[in-house]
Design a protein around this motif. Structure first.
Motif, PDB file in Angstrom:
ATOM      1  N   CYS A 154       0.871  -1.175   0.000  1.00  0.00           N
ATOM      2  CA  CYS A 154       0.000   0.000   0.000  1.00  0.00           C
ATOM      3  C   CYS A 154       0.905   1.221   0.000  1.00  0.00           C
ATOM      4  O   CYS A 154       0.770   2.099  -0.839  1.00  0.00           O
ATOM      5  CB  CYS A 154      -0.896  -0.015   1.236  1.00  0.00           C
ATOM      6  N   ARG A 194       3.809  -1.471  -7.667  1.00  0.00           N
ATOM      7  CA  ARG A 194       3.022  -0.338  -7.190  1.00  0.00           C
ATOM      8  C   ARG A 194       3.446  -0.001  -5.761  1.00  0.00           C
ATOM      9  O   ARG A 194       4.025  -0.832  -5.064  1.00  0.00           O
ATOM     10  CB  ARG A 194       1.526  -0.636  -7.217  1.00  0.00           C
ATOM     11  N   LYS A 205       0.225   9.302   0.427  1.00  0.00           N
ATOM     12  CA  LYS A 205      -0.924   8.472   0.792  1.00  0.00           C
ATOM     13  C   LYS A 205      -2.131   9.300   1.211  1.00  0.00           C
ATOM     14  O   LYS A 205      -2.032  10.143   2.099  1.00  0.00           O
ATOM     15  CB  LYS A 205      -0.548   7.555   1.975  1.00  0.00           C
ATOM     16  N   HIS A 215      -8.420  -3.290  -2.302  1.00  0.00           N
ATOM     17  CA  HIS A 215      -9.336  -2.268  -1.776  1.00  0.00           C
ATOM     18  C   HIS A 215     -10.783  -2.687  -2.008  1.00  0.00           C
ATOM     19  O   HIS A 215     -11.683  -2.276  -1.277  1.00  0.00           O
ATOM     20  CB  HIS A 215      -9.032  -0.908  -2.416  1.00  0.00           C
ATOM     21  N   GLU A 235      -2.232  -5.565  -3.290  1.00  0.00           N
ATOM     22  CA  GLU A 235      -1.276  -5.114  -2.278  1.00  0.00           C
ATOM     23  C   GLU A 235      -0.602  -6.321  -1.641  1.00  0.00           C
ATOM     24  O   GLU A 235      -1.288  -7.260  -1.197  1.00  0.00           O
ATOM     25  CB  GLU A 235      -1.993  -4.254  -1.233  1.00  0.00           C
ATOM     26  N   ASP A 258      -3.247  -0.488   5.340  1.00  0.00           N
ATOM     27  CA  ASP A 258      -4.038  -1.531   4.669  1.00  0.00           C
ATOM     28  C   ASP A 258      -3.548  -2.958   4.934  1.00  0.00           C
ATOM     29  O   ASP A 258      -3.645  -3.837   4.057  1.00  0.00           O
ATOM     30  CB  ASP A 258      -4.107  -1.261   3.158  1.00  0.00           C
ATOM     31  N   GLN A 291      -5.841  -6.177   4.259  1.00  0.00           N
ATOM     32  CA  GLN A 291      -6.140  -6.618   2.884  1.00  0.00           C
ATOM     33  C   GLN A 291      -4.878  -6.997   2.115  1.00  0.00           C
ATOM     34  O   GLN A 291      -4.949  -7.327   0.931  1.00  0.00           O
ATOM     35  CB  GLN A 291      -6.879  -5.503   2.137  1.00  0.00           C
TER      36      GLN A 291
HETATM   37 MN    MN Z   1      -3.952   0.816   0.012  1.00  0.00          MN
END
Ligand code: MN
Ligand code: PEP
Length: 338
Positions: A103, A127, A132, A273, A299, A310, A313
């Motif tokens: 993330c 990524r 953020k 997400h 992620e 995050d 997830q």
């Molecule tokens: Mn994220």
């Protein structure tokens, strides 16, 4: 209004049509596909007399576009857009792409370990957020440019491309040397000033759907970028907010075929997400590839449950490796490669 030229139309004929359209007071956007050139008029098209253009040499047909987005609509590029990156990586073609990373970029060790894993899995995109958008002003806000420097270094060391989020106009210029693709996050999907500025650059933009945005609104936002002449837009389904609380967001898988039908733009699916739950990421990623997504964004983190943002997830690296293997099978089953 869309003017589709004949396959045999000459450059002079195309230029003459562009001149006639410009004289009529509209902006002309041109796309040259494999089979034909298409000219789209944007601006005050309501009073245009279509028959005036139909009779011009080299014109195949002319029609009005009823949707509010003109350049993002399928008719502008019926064969679909393929966004081209360095290293001959294509997004929107037969190959399904995987975009993976944390993330947020946290430190050197973290981003290098992740880059190594992304490369080993055969993926091409790293990524990671350096700027953020956090719901709380007290949460970690990202490392900023030093984070991008680290990510670029890790990506280059592993032959990867970099995707990172831009939150405001002032960040575009300083980010340019570090990213291969700008991400516009859900919260900024309707930051129209930012979108317009991204229309002025010539680098791909991955535009995420807002948490309460309709598909039409998403495509209209892509139109803001394209109307500036930057046609390298990729749209992303990342879950929307509904009354359901079992998942962080409701992953709208149906948005994928809907977007593919309405638009020529490549479609990315973000099940991280989209669900907010590590155990739901793989099933939704597989569903998204089966539904026609051109790329999956996930992620990942070596210590996923300790990720600064995050964590819930985020996949562990081993889970990601397994997922890519499974996605490869699904891609093959739907006539794609990965
Ligand atoms: Mn994220
Ligand atoms: C992200 O990709 O980390 C992110 C913040 O995404 P979104 O804008 O979809 O919430």
């Amino acid at each position: 209004m869309i003017v589709a030229m004949l396959e045999t139309a000459t450059e002079d004929q195309i230029d003459a049509v562009i001149d006639a359209m410009t004289e009529a007071g509209v902006d002309v956007h041109r796309t040259t596909g494999k089979m034909q050139t298409i000219l789209a008029a944007v601006g005050p098209t309501a009073g245009l007399d279509l028959s005036k253009f139909e009779v011009l040499p080299g014109v195949m047909h002319v029609h009005r576009i009823s949707s509010p987005y003109k350049l993002a609509g399928r008719a502008f590029r019926p064969e679909g857009t393929v966004v081209e990156f360095a290293k001959e990586v294509h997004l929107g073609g037969a190959e399904v792409q995987v975009i993976a990373g944390p993330c947020a970029v946290e430190n050197r060790e973290q981003i290098f370990a992740i880059a190594k894993c992304v490369q080993a899995a055969g993926a091409h995109f790293l990524r990671g957020g350096a700027f953020k958008p956090r719901s709380s002003p007290y949460s970690f806000q990202g490392l900023g440019i030093p984070g991008l420097e680290l990510m670029r270094e890790a990506a280059d060391a592993h032959g990867l491309l970099v995707v990172s989020e831009v939150m405001e106009i002032a960040q575009i210029e300083p980010m340019l040397p570090f990213v291969d693709c700008f991400q516009v996050g859900a919260r900024n999907m309707q930051n129209f000033n930012l979108l317009r500025e991204l229309g002025q650059i010539r680098k791909p933009v991955l535009l995420k759907r807002g948490i309460a945005a309709t598909i039409e609104e998403l495509l209209l936002s892509s139109e803001y970028i394209m109307s500036g002449g930057n046609y390298q837009v990729i749209v992303c389904e990342r879950g929307i907010r509904t009354y359901e609380t079992a998942t962080r967001n409701t992953m709208d898988i149906a948005a994928i075929p809907v977007l593919k039908k309405l638009s020529h733009l490549p479609v990315v699916a973000d099940p991280s997400h989209g669900t907010g739950r590590r155990d739901m990421v793989a099933p939704m990623a597989k569903a998204a590839v089966a539904a026609g997504a051109d790329a999956i964004l996930v992620e990942i983190h070596p210590n996923a449950d300790k990720a600064v943002s995050d964590a819930a997830q985020t996949l562990f690296l081993e889970q990601f490796e397994e997922l890519v293997k499974d996605l490869r099978l699904i891609a093959t089953a739907v006539g794609r490669t990965l």
